[in-house]
Design a protein around this motif. Structure first.
Motif, PDB file in Angstrom:
ATOM      1  N   THR A  96      36.872  45.874  37.445  1.00 28.21           N
ATOM      2  CA  THR A  96      37.208  46.903  36.452  1.00 28.21           C
ATOM      3  C   THR A  96      36.636  48.246  36.899  1.00 28.21           C
ATOM      4  N   THR A  97      35.385  48.455  36.626  1.00 30.17           N
ATOM      5  CA  THR A  97      34.756  49.725  36.987  1.00 30.17           C
ATOM      6  C   THR A  97      34.809  49.972  38.487  1.00 30.17           C
ATOM      7  N   GLY A  98      34.477  48.960  39.277  1.00 34.55           N
ATOM      8  CA  GLY A  98      34.420  49.131  40.721  1.00 34.55           C
ATOM      9  C   GLY A  98      35.752  49.492  41.334  1.00 34.55           C
ATOM     10  N   VAL A  99      36.808  48.804  40.940  1.00 34.56           N
ATOM     11  CA  VAL A  99      38.133  49.068  41.507  1.00 34.56           C
ATOM     12  C   VAL A  99      38.629  50.451  41.103  1.00 34.56           C
ATOM     13  N   LYS A 100      38.448  50.819  39.844  1.00 35.79           N
ATOM     14  CA  LYS A 100      38.918  52.126  39.386  1.00 35.79           C
ATOM     15  C   LYS A 100      38.153  53.252  40.071  1.00 35.79           C
ATOM     16  N   THR A 101      36.851  53.029  40.294  1.00 32.93           N
ATOM     17  CA  THR A 101      36.059  54.041  41.003  1.00 32.93           C
ATOM     18  C   THR A 101      36.525  54.176  42.440  1.00 32.93           C
ATOM     19  N   ALA A 102      36.792  53.058  43.079  1.00 32.46           N
ATOM     20  CA  ALA A 102      37.235  53.082  44.474  1.00 32.46           C
ATOM     21  C   ALA A 102      38.601  53.742  44.623  1.00 32.46           C
ATOM     22  N   ILE A 125      39.718  46.401  45.790  1.00 30.72           N
ATOM     23  CA  ILE A 125      39.097  45.157  45.317  1.00 30.72           C
ATOM     24  C   ILE A 125      38.027  44.706  46.311  1.00 30.72           C
ATOM     25  N   LEU A 126      38.364  44.720  47.587  1.00 29.28           N
ATOM     26  CA  LEU A 126      37.382  44.322  48.600  1.00 29.28           C
ATOM     27  C   LEU A 126      36.203  45.291  48.635  1.00 29.28           C
ATOM     28  N   LYS A 127      36.480  46.568  48.496  1.00 32.45           N
ATOM     29  CA  LYS A 127      35.425  47.578  48.535  1.00 32.45           C
ATOM     30  C   LYS A 127      34.486  47.450  47.343  1.00 32.45           C
ATOM     31  N   ALA A 128      35.039  47.037  46.206  1.00 39.11           N
ATOM     32  CA  ALA A 128      34.252  46.990  44.978  1.00 39.11           C
ATOM     33  C   ALA A 128      33.428  45.719  44.831  1.00 39.11           C
ATOM     34  N   MET A 129      33.753  44.691  45.593  1.00 33.26           N
ATOM     35  CA  MET A 129      33.023  43.432  45.470  1.00 33.26           C
ATOM     36  C   MET A 129      31.563  43.618  45.883  1.00 33.26           C
ATOM     37  N   PRO A 130      30.655  42.807  45.311  1.00 33.62           N
ATOM     38  CA  PRO A 130      29.247  42.896  45.704  1.00 33.62           C
ATOM     39  C   PRO A 130      29.098  42.794  47.219  1.00 33.62           C
ATOM     40  N   SER A 131      28.254  43.650  47.786  1.00 28.96           N
ATOM     41  CA  SER A 131      28.140  43.726  49.243  1.00 28.96           C
ATOM     42  C   SER A 131      27.704  42.405  49.862  1.00 28.96           C
ATOM     43  N   SER A 132      26.947  41.606  49.120  1.00 36.42           N
ATOM     44  CA  SER A 132      26.473  40.327  49.659  1.00 36.42           C
ATOM     45  C   SER A 132      27.631  39.387  49.975  1.00 36.42           C
ATOM     46  N   TRP A 133      28.776  39.580  49.291  1.00 43.23           N
ATOM     47  CA  TRP A 133      29.912  38.712  49.536  1.00 43.23           C
ATOM     48  C   TRP A 133      30.479  38.903  50.947  1.00 43.23           C
TER      49      TRP A 133
END
Length: 381
Positions: free
Chosen positions: A308-314, A332-340
């Protein structure tokens, strides 16, 4: 039982009482409360029960039909200790709640801690000597980088096992019931997407005369993941998909998560005939499909925030043009937690710009890890 055996049994019982009390301290005091800390603590707890008469029999009976599939740890412990007389029994529900919290799921619900077993071919879990059976937990980090994993014996001693070479004796494994957690997590994420206006109701086409209604879908008829030579201690994978595109009437992403509970093992063909993309909600009749694996650490509240927030920000401000559809998948990939993505732990593959009404046979994903056959069909009421 002779005198020597009684002395040994009594000594083991005393050791277990001391160890179980030590192991049952709050997880926060052990230096972390993440998922792996919890499963590691519980593995030590369970190992302390190995010397107790009847526990191994209870575990063997519960795992008899499918040792590798796992069974709820609460079920095993309750059968062995129905009156909850042991410290382990009394603390288990609390630890399950802590695990739910770390997974971003409601605190109240079925236990997520499970017990599995690795049993070498030709052997039986029941053949293992109770005092010699070890209980392992899975290491942190990328499973492809594992070199060892820790197993505990009935006296609380830690032993290192080779992560790449399977042992020649049975080993119990405490981990997360990812099948249950993924199912709950997908429901939670989809509900959150709907509440935030990023997932639309199904758009059903009505015939001009009103006599019938239809729904176009893209059906997943076959899927295969590449063989990544995963460690012997891992159980079945739990895979989910994120389907994304542009909303029909707004300059907003359209996203939905799809549980794929049948997709257990790599290098294996599965024929689920599952509705993967439900059309009508995607502008330009195009959508992306991305595959992820829950390795037990996934926090679904964090996933919801990412989608939600992450994708819209990206994405930022954008015009609803065809080219943006692929950008949404990238966001979507950019917004996922970096550890993933530190070591490609959870991300499996992407399929960009799938078209409504288009059939795909043995299409490879961009990461060359997943191969799918997709069939367009129309459901008529």
């Amino acid at each position: 039982m002779n005198r020597t055996e009684k002395i040994v049994r009594g000594s083991l019982l005393s050791l277990w009482l001391v160890s179980a009390t030590a192991f049952a301290q709050p997880i926060q005091q052990s230096g972390g409360s993440d998922v792996r800390s919890i499963t590691d603590t519980v593995a030590r707890d369970v190992a302390g029960l190995m010397a107790q008469p009847g526990f191994v029999e209870s575990a063997s009976s519960a795992l008899q039909t499918g040792p590798e599939n796992g069974v709820a740890l609460q079920q095993v412990i309750s059968h062995f200790d129905p009156q909850a007389l042991t410290v382990v029994s009394r603390e288990l529900s609390w630890k399950d709640q802590q695990l739910r919290e770390r997974k971003g799921l409601p605190m109240q619900g079925p236990g997520l801690l499970q017990l599995r077993a690795y049993v070498p071919e030709g052997q039986s879990l029941a053949d293992a000597a109770p005092g010699q059976l070890w209980v392992a937990s899975l290491p942190r980090g990328n499973d492809r980088d594992w070199t060892t994993l820790t197993a505990y014996d009935a006296q609380g001693r830690a032993h290192l096992l080779d992560a790449k070479r399977a042992p020649d004796f049975p080993v119990l494994i405490v981990d997360v019931d990812t099948r249950r957690s993924v199912a709950e997590g997908m429901a939670l994420v989809n509900a959150g997407l709907r509440e935030r206006g990023l997932q639309s109701p199904e758009r059903i086409s009505i015939a001009a005369n009103g006599a019938s209604a239809s729904l176009d879908i893209t059906r997943l008829d076959r899927i295969r993941l590449a063989d990544d030579q995963e460690p012997w201690a891992l159980g079945a994978a739990e895979v989910f998909a994120v389907v994304s595109g542009l909303q029909v009437d707004k300059a907003e992403p359209e996203m939905v998560t799809v549980d794929m509970p049948y997709l257990d093992y790599e290098n294996t063909d599965y024929t689920p005939q599952q509705a993967l993309v439900i059309w009508g909600n995607y502008r330009f009749n195009a959508a992306n499909v991305q595959l992820f694996e829950d390795d037990g650490d996934t926090n679904y509240q964090e996933l919801l925030v990412a989608l939600t927030t992450g994708v819209k920000t990206a994405l930022g401000v954008f015009a609803p043009e065809y080219a943006v559809i692929a950008d949404i998948a990238g966001a979507i990939l950019k917004a996922m937690p970096s550890s993933w993505f530190a070591n490609d732990i959870d991300y499996l593959d992407s399929f960009y710009l799938l078209q409504r009404g288009q059939a795909y046979t043995d299409r490879m994903g961009t990461a060359n890890n997943a191969k799918v056959t997709l069939t367009p069909i129309t459901l008529v009421e």
